[in-house]
Scaffold this motif. Structure first.
Motif, PDB file in Angstrom:
ATOM      1  N   UNK A   1       0.841  -1.186   0.000  1.00  0.00           N
ATOM      2  CA  UNK A   1       0.000   0.000   0.000  1.00  0.00           C
ATOM      3  C   UNK A   1       0.883   1.245   0.000  1.00  0.00           C
ATOM      4  N   UNK A   2       0.278   2.342  -0.249  1.00  0.00           N
ATOM      5  CA  UNK A   2       0.971   3.613  -0.336  1.00  0.00           C
ATOM      6  C   UNK A   2       0.790   4.423   0.942  1.00  0.00           C
ATOM      7  N   UNK A   3       1.835   5.135   1.323  1.00  0.00           N
ATOM      8  CA  UNK A   3       1.785   6.007   2.502  1.00  0.00           C
ATOM      9  C   UNK A   3       0.830   7.171   2.228  1.00  0.00           C
ATOM     10  N   UNK A   4      -0.060   7.413   3.176  1.00  0.00           N
ATOM     11  CA  UNK A   4      -0.942   8.569   3.138  1.00  0.00           C
ATOM     12  C   UNK A   4      -0.812   9.280   4.471  1.00  0.00           C
ATOM     13  N   UNK A   5      -0.457  10.547   4.431  1.00  0.00           N
ATOM     14  CA  UNK A   5      -0.305  11.321   5.664  1.00  0.00           C
ATOM     15  C   UNK A   5      -1.459  12.301   5.740  1.00  0.00           C
ATOM     16  N   UNK A   6      -2.295  12.117   6.768  1.00  0.00           N
ATOM     17  CA  UNK A   6      -3.486  12.942   6.917  1.00  0.00           C
ATOM     18  C   UNK A   6      -3.874  12.962   8.390  1.00  0.00           C
TER      19      UNK A   6
ATOM     20  N   UNK B   1       1.585   0.367   5.531  1.00  0.00           N
ATOM     21  CA  UNK B   1       2.596   0.781   4.555  1.00  0.00           C
ATOM     22  C   UNK B   1       3.838   1.258   5.288  1.00  0.00           C
ATOM     23  N   UNK B   2       4.943   1.382   4.537  1.00  0.00           N
ATOM     24  CA  UNK B   2       6.180   1.911   5.097  1.00  0.00           C
ATOM     25  C   UNK B   2       6.941   2.671   4.023  1.00  0.00           C
ATOM     26  N   UNK B   3       7.756   3.599   4.493  1.00  0.00           N
ATOM     27  CA  UNK B   3       8.607   4.382   3.608  1.00  0.00           C
ATOM     28  C   UNK B   3       9.924   4.629   4.331  1.00  0.00           C
ATOM     29  N   UNK B   4      11.018   4.526   3.599  1.00  0.00           N
ATOM     30  CA  UNK B   4      12.338   4.687   4.200  1.00  0.00           C
ATOM     31  C   UNK B   4      13.044   5.862   3.519  1.00  0.00           C
ATOM     32  N   UNK B   5      13.716   6.665   4.318  1.00  0.00           N
ATOM     33  CA  UNK B   5      14.405   7.859   3.820  1.00  0.00           C
ATOM     34  C   UNK B   5      15.837   7.849   4.349  1.00  0.00           C
ATOM     35  N   UNK B   6      16.800   8.158   3.474  1.00  0.00           N
ATOM     36  CA  UNK B   6      18.195   8.220   3.894  1.00  0.00           C
ATOM     37  C   UNK B   6      18.688   9.656   3.849  1.00  0.00           C
ATOM     38  N   UNK B   7      19.569   9.981   4.802  1.00  0.00           N
ATOM     39  CA  UNK B   7      20.140  11.325   4.813  1.00  0.00           C
ATOM     40  C   UNK B   7      21.260  11.400   3.778  1.00  0.00           C
TER      41      UNK B   7
ATOM     42  N   UNK C   1       6.521   4.001   9.277  1.00  0.00           N
ATOM     43  CA  UNK C   1       5.582   2.906   9.041  1.00  0.00           C
ATOM     44  C   UNK C   1       4.191   3.248   9.537  1.00  0.00           C
ATOM     45  N   UNK C   2       3.201   2.792   8.804  1.00  0.00           N
ATOM     46  CA  UNK C   2       1.820   3.031   9.210  1.00  0.00           C
ATOM     47  C   UNK C   2       1.170   1.702   9.590  1.00  0.00           C
ATOM     48  N   UNK C   3       0.440   1.752  10.698  1.00  0.00           N
ATOM     49  CA  UNK C   3      -0.212   0.575  11.264  1.00  0.00           C
ATOM     50  C   UNK C   3      -1.656   0.925  11.605  1.00  0.00           C
ATOM     51  N   UNK C   4      -2.489  -0.082  11.700  1.00  0.00           N
ATOM     52  CA  UNK C   4      -3.901   0.135  12.005  1.00  0.00           C
ATOM     53  C   UNK C   4      -4.109   0.659  13.427  1.00  0.00           C
ATOM     54  N   UNK C   5      -3.225   0.252  14.359  1.00  0.00           N
ATOM     55  CA  UNK C   5      -3.409   0.685  15.748  1.00  0.00           C
ATOM     56  C   UNK C   5      -2.110   0.539  16.536  1.00  0.00           C
ATOM     57  N   UNK C   6      -2.010   1.240  17.672  1.00  0.00           N
ATOM     58  CA  UNK C   6      -0.858   1.043  18.548  1.00  0.00           C
ATOM     59  C   UNK C   6      -0.751  -0.413  19.032  1.00  0.00           C
TER      60      UNK C   6
END
Length: 103
Positions: free
Chosen positions: A1-6, A48-54, A64-69
């Motif tokens: 799935x794709x990351x959605x930030x909202x 979903x998850x997304x990784x970023x490097x400096x 990472x996005x999860x349904x719940x804690x």
């Protein structure tokens, strides 16, 4: 799935900031990608998850996005995850935090 930030999406976000020596950044990124594809993405609650490097090679941010804690806490107790964390801590120091978007 794709990351959605909202804001107010009901999604729980796990942010990991990893500090790594520049010569190990590529190896760490490969480990994170393989673990996400082969393990985490198959766990209950994973979205979903997304990784970023400096650019300086010293940091990696894994978002990472999860349904719940509760889903995050549940995966942390799984035996197969212990080996994953051991591999990561051999390469990097990291801080992990559960977050929610505010805007």
């Amino acid at each position: 799935m794709e990351i959605t930030i909202r804001a107010n999406s009901g999604i729980t976000t796990l942010v990991n900031v990893l500090i790594v020596e520049p010569e190990n950044q590529a190896k760490l990124l490969q480990l994170l990608q393989e673990s996400t594809e082969n393990c985490f993405s198959k766990l209950p609650g994973y979205i979903a998850a997304s990784c970023h490097k400096s650019q300086d090679g010293r940091r990696v941010v894994l978002y990472g996005q999860w349904a719940s804690p509760a889903d995050i806490e549940a995966f942390r107790t799984r035996p197969e995850i212990a080996a994953y964390f051991k591999s990561i801590t051999a390469l990097a120091k990291f801080e992990s935090m559960i977050c929610e978007p505010t805007y």
